[in-house]
Enzyme design. Structure first.
Site, PDB file in Angstrom:
ATOM      1  N   SER A 287       1.317  -0.738  -0.275  1.00  0.00           N
ATOM      2  CA  SER A 287       0.050   0.392   0.025  1.00  0.00           C
ATOM      3  C   SER A 287       0.766   0.896   0.026  1.00  0.00           C
ATOM      4  O   SER A 287       0.328   2.509  -0.964  1.00  0.00           O
ATOM      5  CB  SER A 287      -0.747   0.225   0.930  1.00  0.00           C
ATOM      6  OG  SER A 287      -1.710  -1.218   1.626  1.00  0.00           O
TER       7      SER A 287
ATOM      8  N   LYS B  55       1.953 -11.695  -5.641  1.00  0.00           N
ATOM      9  CA  LYS B  55       1.316 -10.573  -6.069  1.00  0.00           C
ATOM     10  C   LYS B  55       1.840  -9.506  -4.353  1.00  0.00           C
ATOM     11  O   LYS B  55       1.669  -7.942  -5.220  1.00  0.00           O
ATOM     12  CB  LYS B  55      -0.681 -10.824  -5.368  1.00  0.00           C
ATOM     13  CG  LYS B  55      -1.294  -9.633  -5.599  1.00  0.00           C
ATOM     14  CD  LYS B  55      -3.026 -10.385  -5.583  1.00  0.00           C
ATOM     15  CE  LYS B  55      -3.509  -8.883  -5.466  1.00  0.00           C
ATOM     16  NZ  LYS B  55      -3.859  -7.925  -6.770  1.00  0.00           N
TER      17      LYS B  55
ATOM     18  N   GLU C  38      -8.201  -6.798   4.694  1.00  0.00           N
ATOM     19  CA  GLU C  38      -7.612  -8.064   4.224  1.00  0.00           C
ATOM     20  C   GLU C  38      -7.054  -8.713   5.457  1.00  0.00           C
ATOM     21  O   GLU C  38      -6.447 -10.130   4.946  1.00  0.00           O
ATOM     22  CB  GLU C  38      -7.112  -6.865   3.347  1.00  0.00           C
ATOM     23  CG  GLU C  38      -6.026  -5.900   4.990  1.00  0.00           C
ATOM     24  CD  GLU C  38      -4.827  -5.200   4.148  1.00  0.00           C
ATOM     25  OE1 GLU C  38      -3.793  -5.071   4.257  1.00  0.00           O
ATOM     26  OE2 GLU C  38      -5.483  -4.234   3.107  1.00  0.00           O
TER      27      GLU C  38
END
Length: 450
Positions: free
Chosen positions: A31, A435, A338
């Site tokens: 992020s 990822k 998340e």
């Protein structure tokens, strides 16, 4: 023929033979890395990102910005490539990225993969480019919500061709500038809609005023992260948490300075390693855990302590210790959705039921995470029920079997957590962890001393 021989994509999740004791150097925050790349790309001078995360999502972001003319030079920062201490598990390097802004231009094609930050943060940047920028990606990205960004940009003066889908693929016809101003959007399906418009807002002619007009806004810590990083780059931001109007964010137009940013460890990606201490009654240290942060993963300290562990911030990092017992939890995860897959995995191994609430929006993530968790945990003998906005998990003895990931990195790590306590769990496509968490299998087996 064994199942793993027949299906080489199945990864036998390591089973813990005893209490885990390890120091795990978690790679940088996705992020923070991707927000830092966007802000540096539209700044008025070069900037640095030190210890960035190198993963599929961040490399897709760097490639997207490069395709529009931004320079991103990858180097190794001096003095930061020292080997990890004895007995530790290294998950990050001493890399640094120098980001050199340039006149944004098309034509270009951006591959978003299945990265929410790329598919949502880059179209506003593309409105500032001179020429068409086409966006495409993995099939799943066509199903993920993007209407808040598309509708918001159109209201601010952008020309976007999506053939009425409200989703990818699409083309942004950049004109070198965007008028900006006031816009109302419904961001109840993704807080990234707000962050996307705010990040490029300083470059819009009138700045931007974003008003959220929908239902409850998920993942507020990520919006606070966006606001904090904008301010560090010199932007003037009026936000609700600093006394502003609720659900309204204002960014004043102006130049952004190039920042020298050291990326924090990704605290959400620390989750499986902390869970390992909880599940095995062990002790895991995560170095460089920040004392103050906007990362939602910091909430793990509270959640996993309530579930039976204890933690302490020390000079060596966050020390998390399991008690040998796992308790169920009733928790609202709306701001930290998340974390849900990892919490669900631990809850499936607890001594009492758990209720996970406030996460209906997870049905629109990399996969429908609520349906996927229900299907996979129940497939191992669990008892998970979906609710309107979450999960109810009633622990039962679990058995081995295949744990499908649906190309979702957090499903893969959730399966690995269960595998610590349940023999013969096979993770389908563990490579999907690349990822956001490169080299996860090596980090995981290294933590266990395998």
């Amino acid at each position: 023929m064994t199942e793993t021989a027949a299906h080489p994509a199945l990864w036998p999740a390591p089973h813990a033979s005893g209490a885990v004791t390890a120091t795990v150097q978690v790679p940088g925050s996705k992020s923070v890395t991707n927000r830092g790349l966007v802000l540096s790309a539209i700044a008025s001078e070069p900037g640095w990102l030190r210890r960035p995360l190198r993963s599929r999502d961040t490399l897709l972001m760097a490639s997207a910005l490069r395709s529009m003319g931004v320079g991103i030079e990858e180097t190794v920062s001096s003095g930061s490539s020292q080997p990890a201490a004895s007995g530790s598990v290294a998950g990050g390097g001493g890399e640094a990225w120098r980001v050199i802004p340039a006149g944004l231009h098309g034509p270009a094609t951006v591959d978003v993969g299945n990265a929410g930050t790329v598919m949502r943060f880059v179209p506003p940047v593309a409105t500032l480019a001179d020429g068409p920028i086409r966006f495409d990606g993995d099939p799943r990205c066509y199903e993920r919500p993007l209407h808040g960004v598309i509708n918001g940009l159109r209201a601010l003066g952008a020309r976007i061709d999506d053939e009425g889908r409200g989703a990818l693929p699409l083309t942004v016809h950049g004109s070198g500038a965007l008028e900006g101003g006031r816009v109302e959007i419904d961001a109840s399906s993704s807080s990234q809609f707000v962050s996307a418009l705010l990040l490029s807002g300083p470059r819009f002619n009138q700045g931007v005023e974003v008003r959220h007009v929908g239902g409850p806004l998920p993942s507020m810590p990520h919006i606070r992260m966006t606001v904090d990083m904008l301010r560090r780059a010199g932007a003037q931001v009026d936000a609700p948490e600093s006394g502003g109007e609720p659900n309204v964010w204002r960014v004043t137009p102006g130049a952004l300075r190039g920042v020298d940013l050291t990326v924090e460890p990704d605290l959400s990606n620390a989750q499986p390693f902390l869970a390992a201490a909880l599940v095995t009654g062990g002790r895991v240290v995560v170095p460089d855990w920040p004392e103050h942060t906007t990362q939602p993963g910091d909430r793990l300290r509270e959640i996993f302590t309530e579930m039976g562990g204890s933690c302490e911030l020390t000079p060596e990092g966050l020390v998390f210790t399991g008690s040998g017992k796992i308790h169920g939890i009733d928790v609202d995860l709306s701001e930290v959705g998340e974390l849900t897959p990892g919490v669900a995995a631990v809850a499936a191994l607890a001594d009492s039921p758990s209720t996970l609430r406030g996460v209906a929006h997870l049905r629109l993530h990399e996969t429908d995470r609520l349906a996927a968790l229900t299907e996979e945990i129940n497939g191992l003998g669990g008892d998970v029920t979906e609710t309107a906005d979450g999960l109810v998990i009633r622990p039962r003895p679990l058995r081995g079997g295949t744990f499908h990931t649906y190309d979702d990195h957090r499903m893969a790590t959730a399966g690995a957590i269960i595998g610590l306590a349940v023999p013969e769990v096979l993770i389908e496509n563990v490579a999907t962890t690349a990822k956001t968490l490169p080299d996860f299998p090596d980090l995981w087996t290294g933590m266990l001393g395998n």
